[in-house]
Scaffold this motif. Sequence first.
Motif, mmCIF file in Angstrom:
data_model
loop_
_atom_site.group_PDB
_atom_site.id
_atom_site.type_symbol
_atom_site.label_atom_id
_atom_site.label_comp_id
_atom_site.label_asym_id
_atom_site.label_seq_id
_atom_site.Cartn_x
_atom_site.Cartn_y
_atom_site.Cartn_z
ATOM 1 N N GLY A 58 0.806 -1.230 0.000
ATOM 2 C CA GLY A 58 0.000 0.000 0.000
ATOM 3 C C GLY A 58 0.834 1.273 0.000
ATOM 4 O O GLY A 58 0.297 2.374 -0.017
ATOM 5 N N ARG A 59 2.133 1.150 -0.017
ATOM 6 C CA ARG A 59 2.987 2.347 -0.002
ATOM 7 C C ARG A 59 3.841 2.407 -1.269
ATOM 8 O O ARG A 59 4.325 1.375 -1.729
ATOM 9 N N ASN A 60 4.008 3.619 -1.775
ATOM 10 C CA ASN A 60 4.875 3.805 -2.937
ATOM 11 C C ASN A 60 6.335 3.609 -2.553
ATOM 12 O O ASN A 60 6.765 4.061 -1.491
ATOM 13 N N VAL A 61 7.041 2.882 -3.408
ATOM 14 C CA VAL A 61 8.487 2.702 -3.211
ATOM 15 C C VAL A 61 9.194 3.193 -4.462
ATOM 16 O O VAL A 61 8.557 3.401 -5.506
ATOM 17 N N ASN A 62 10.510 3.362 -4.341
ATOM 18 C CA ASN A 62 11.283 3.779 -5.510
ATOM 19 C C ASN A 62 11.290 2.657 -6.540
ATOM 20 O O ASN A 62 11.779 1.549 -6.262
ATOM 21 N N PRO A 63 10.740 2.897 -7.737
ATOM 22 C CA PRO A 63 10.647 1.838 -8.710
ATOM 23 C C PRO A 63 11.991 1.470 -9.344
ATOM 24 O O PRO A 63 12.133 0.372 -9.888
ATOM 25 N N ALA A 64 12.948 2.351 -9.260
ATOM 26 C CA ALA A 64 14.196 2.171 -10.009
ATOM 27 C C ALA A 64 14.856 0.805 -9.811
ATOM 28 O O ALA A 64 15.166 0.124 -10.780
ATOM 29 N N PRO A 65 15.027 0.370 -8.553
ATOM 30 C CA PRO A 65 15.703 -0.909 -8.367
ATOM 31 C C PRO A 65 14.907 -2.080 -8.953
ATOM 32 O O PRO A 65 15.499 -3.099 -9.366
ATOM 33 N N TYR A 66 13.617 -1.943 -9.006
ATOM 34 C CA TYR A 66 12.780 -3.051 -9.511
ATOM 35 C C TYR A 66 12.950 -3.253 -11.001
ATOM 36 O O TYR A 66 12.639 -4.323 -11.535
ATOM 37 N N ILE A 67 13.382 -2.180 -11.670
ATOM 38 C CA ILE A 67 13.608 -2.332 -13.115
ATOM 39 C C ILE A 67 15.073 -2.043 -13.460
ATOM 40 O O ILE A 67 15.413 -1.686 -14.576
ATOM 41 N N ASN A 68 15.864 -2.221 -12.409
ATOM 42 C CA ASN A 68 17.319 -2.196 -12.556
ATOM 43 C C ASN A 68 17.856 -0.872 -13.094
ATOM 44 O O ASN A 68 18.697 -0.845 -13.983
ATOM 45 N N ILE A 69 17.295 0.218 -12.557
ATOM 46 C CA ILE A 69 17.869 1.521 -12.874
ATOM 47 C C ILE A 69 18.401 2.094 -11.565
ATOM 48 O O ILE A 69 17.755 1.999 -10.532
ATOM 49 N N GLY A 70 19.418 2.717 -11.662
ATOM 50 C CA GLY A 70 19.698 3.299 -10.488
ATOM 51 C C GLY A 70 20.896 3.663 -9.856
ATOM 52 O O GLY A 70 21.080 4.199 -8.852
#
Length: 416
Positions: free
Chosen positions: A404-416
């Motif tokens: 239910g909380r927003n997280v930084n999407p970058a690591p999930y799509i290997n950006i970062g």
Amino acid sequence: MEGECAIFDDVIPLILKSVKVCASTIKNSSSKAKRGAFAIIAVIALVASFSFTGARLAYNVNYSGRIIATVSSKQQFNDALALVINMVGDKDVESVVEEPTFNTTVTLNENINNTQEVANAIINNTDAIVEGTTLYVDGNKVACAQSEVLEGVINSRLNAFDVEGVECTSHFAQSVTTEQGYFMASELDNTLKVQTVVSSLSVVTKMRQTTDVMVPYQSVVKTTDEQLIGYKKVAVVGASGVNRVTQDVVMIDGKVQSCTDVDSQVVIAPVNEVVIKGTAKPNASVGQAANNIGFIFPLPAGTWQVSAYYGDGRNHKGLDLRAPSGTSIYAVAEGKVVYSGWKGNYGYCVIIEHSNGMRTVYAHAKQLCCNVGDTVSQGEVIALVGTTGQSTGNHLHFEVIVGGRNVNPAPYINIG
Ligand SMILES: [Zn+2]
């Protein structure tokens, strides 16, 4: 007849001459005995002449102003009249048959008509008696008309549903029979009545028909891992074919009841469409993202550029990826579409819930390619990049929500 008449031309004057000679002789004779003898001789001569030639006394029947027959006696005419009444089957016949006159004649036996011939002669010379045909349907008499009229109406009905240019055969659905006979002219049905009766009969029409039928082409999908998911190209353009089909067609009153194929030949074979679809997952290597979540990148390789990171000064909840308008947006993992529609500042937006409870958000789309409730697979195109809602240029706003909380999407799509 002329030869027989010639006999009379010779014989009758001879007899008459003999009788005249006898009469003259008798007249001139003074002896009663002689007169008696001559009279006897004359009668014998007359009878002998008749016997020798076969001639006899008879009657020419003068009917309706002309001689219609020769009868042996007046009773024979009455017998013939009885026959006519029987043939017509109507006792009113007597009222329309005229009274004949009889002229005595001498003729040969063979010139005397038989009773049937006399009956036929009466019918032929009486306008009120006509030849006609009775129409029976399923054994019931339904009409009676002049033969030509009935035949014409029947043929017209039978041919009513013929198809032009095709050989058709037809018959009535009901059992229809006809019977010829003689009728009082006043009893015959008129053409309109006959047409009404016959038009109520059902017509079975059979025909063999040949038609060209379009054969649609099939679409064959071929996959290639040399192209990314979302790639689609028609390699072979489909073309419909033509089959020449021969059918036996049965119609009732013009409505098709059955079609039986008897032959089918290919005139033009259809050409199947071939569609090439890509199966390669975009940035598959990138998919080995943080926490082994297994997300793939949401945009095709080489199309994007990061334009804003998560959590920048304006409390940005996602990652902005600039890309050309219309670029495919991929589901990063399999999941269920829980939102697909307009969402205020997000513009057109898709939200997918994944099996592990995580959600991914795709915003500012130009066009949506999925519906709420759809199950989408990883790599499936769910929307196209656009700049709808609160946006200053074409880009994908991508969010990852965990618990239910927003997280930084970058690591999930290997950006970062
Ligand atoms: Zn954004």
